[in-house]
Design an enzyme around this catalytic site. Structure first.
Site, PDB file in Angstrom:
ATOM      1  CG  HIS A  86       1.297   5.187   4.183  1.00 16.59           C
ATOM      2  ND1 HIS A  86       0.639   5.107   5.380  1.00 16.59           N
ATOM      3  CD2 HIS A  86       1.976   4.009   4.060  1.00 16.59           C
ATOM      4  CE1 HIS A  86       0.909   3.944   5.965  1.00 16.59           C
ATOM      5  NE2 HIS A  86       1.726   3.264   5.186  1.00 16.59           N
ATOM      6  CG  HIS A 106      -0.241  -0.146   2.530  1.00 17.19           C
ATOM      7  ND1 HIS A 106       0.193  -1.375   2.978  1.00 17.19           N
ATOM      8  CD2 HIS A 106       0.106   0.747   3.492  1.00 17.19           C
ATOM      9  CE1 HIS A 106       0.779  -1.229   4.156  1.00 17.19           C
ATOM     10  NE2 HIS A 106       0.754   0.047   4.488  1.00 17.19           N
TER      11      HIS A 106
HETATM   12  P1  AMP Z   1       2.287   0.202   7.277  1.00 16.41           P
HETATM   13  O1  AMP Z   1       3.063   0.417   8.539  1.00 16.41           O
HETATM   14  O2  AMP Z   1       2.878   0.914   6.104  1.00 16.41           O
HETATM   15  O3  AMP Z   1       2.007  -1.261   7.020  1.00 16.41           O
HETATM   16  O4  AMP Z   1       0.920   0.929   7.515  1.00 16.41           O
HETATM   17  C1  AMP Z   1      -0.262   0.283   7.834  1.00 16.41           C
HETATM   18  C2  AMP Z   1      -1.294   1.360   8.056  1.00 16.41           C
HETATM   19  O5  AMP Z   1      -2.563   0.749   8.018  1.00 16.41           O
HETATM   20  C3  AMP Z   1      -1.166   2.076   9.410  1.00 16.41           C
HETATM   21  O6  AMP Z   1      -0.977   3.464   9.164  1.00 16.41           O
HETATM   22  C4  AMP Z   1      -2.500   1.781  10.087  1.00 16.41           C
HETATM   23  O7  AMP Z   1      -2.997   2.870  10.811  1.00 16.41           O
HETATM   24  C5  AMP Z   1      -3.394   1.434   8.908  1.00 16.41           C
HETATM   25  N1  AMP Z   1      -4.506   0.536   9.214  1.00 16.41           N
HETATM   26  C6  AMP Z   1      -4.460  -0.638   9.882  1.00 16.41           C
HETATM   27  N2  AMP Z   1      -5.680  -1.212   9.930  1.00 16.41           N
HETATM   28  C7  AMP Z   1      -6.506  -0.376   9.247  1.00 16.41           C
HETATM   29  C8  AMP Z   1      -7.903  -0.403   8.952  1.00 16.41           C
HETATM   30  N3  AMP Z   1      -8.696  -1.405   9.338  1.00 16.41           N
HETATM   31  N4  AMP Z   1      -8.423   0.619   8.236  1.00 16.41           N
HETATM   32  C9  AMP Z   1      -7.634   1.646   7.826  1.00 16.41           C
HETATM   33  N5  AMP Z   1      -6.321   1.717   8.083  1.00 16.41           N
HETATM   34  C10 AMP Z   1      -5.761   0.734   8.781  1.00 16.41           C
END
Ligand code: AMP
Ligand code: ZN
Length: 139
Positions: free
Chosen positions: A102, A100
Site C-alpha cells: 500500500h 501487495h
Molecule cells: P489488505 O488488507 O492489505 O489485504 O488490503 C486489501 C486492499 O485491497 C483493501 O485496502 C481494499 O480496499 C483493496 N481492494 C479490495 N478489492 C479491490 C479492488 N477490486 N480494487 C481495488 N482495491 C481493492
C-alpha cells in the site's frame, strides 16, 4: 494466475481497476476503499500470497516500481508524506491474499492512526534477538 484471486483477475483484465502504472511484471492501481485519495496498491503480475512465498526477484521488482512511482502518487494528490505498508497474513490484517504494497498518501489531520509501542522485558528481548539470529544463520 490463481483462481478466485481478486488481484489476479485485475491483472488479467477480468475485473476493472484505476491503473496508474503497468510494466511487464508489476501493476499499480488505486485502492477501491482508500484511506486517503491516491491510496495505491502495487502488485506483481505473478501470484504470490505473502513475503515468505514470493521470490527475491519479484520482491525487488515491486520495490523498484515503488521507488519509481512514489513521487508521482504523492504529487498526483498534493501530498508530501506517505505510509508504505504490507499487511502480511491474516493476523496482520491481510484481506486479499495476493502480496501487495500500500502507498498511502498522508495529509495533516487525516485521522489515520499509527500503532502505539509496547515495552520489552530485558530477559525477553535477549532471547528474541538470539532466536532471530539463529534462524537467519540456519537459512
Ligand atoms: P489488505 O488488507 O492489505 O489485504 O488490503 C486489501 C486492499 O485491497 C483493501 O485496502 C481494499 O480496499 C483493496 N481492494 C479490495 N478489492 C479491490 C479492488 N477490486 N480494487 C481495488 N482495491 C481493492
Ligand atoms: Zn493473485
Amino acid at each position: 494466475m490463481k483462481k478466485d484471486c481478486i488481484f489476479c483477475k485485475i491483472v488479467a483484465g477480468e475485473l476493472p481497476a484505476y491503473k496508474v502504472y503497468e510494466d511487464q511484471n508489476i501493476l499499480a492501481f488505486l485502492d477501491i476503499n482508500p484511506i486517503n485519495p491516491g491510496h495505491t496498491l502495487v502488485v506483481s503480475k505473478v501470484h504470490s500470497e505473502n513475503i515468505a512465498d514470493t521470490t527475491e526477484a519479484t520482491f525487488v521488482d515491486l520495490i523498484k516500481v515503488i521507488k519509481k512511482i512514489y513521487p508521482a502518487v504523492l504529487n498526483g494528490v498534493g501530498a508530501a508524506d506517505a505510509n508504505l505498508t504490507i499487511n502480511s497474513g491474516e493476523l496482520a490484517g491481510q484481506a486479499v491474499l495476493h502480496l501487495h504494497f500500500h502507498i498511502i498518501p498522508r495529509f495533516a489531520g487525516d485521522g489515520h492512526k499509527l500503532w502505539t509501542g509496547k515495552s520489552y522485558a530485558s530477559s525477553e528481548v535477549e532471547s528474541i534477538v538470539q532466536n532471530i539470529k539463529n534462524f537467519i544463520d540456519s537459512d
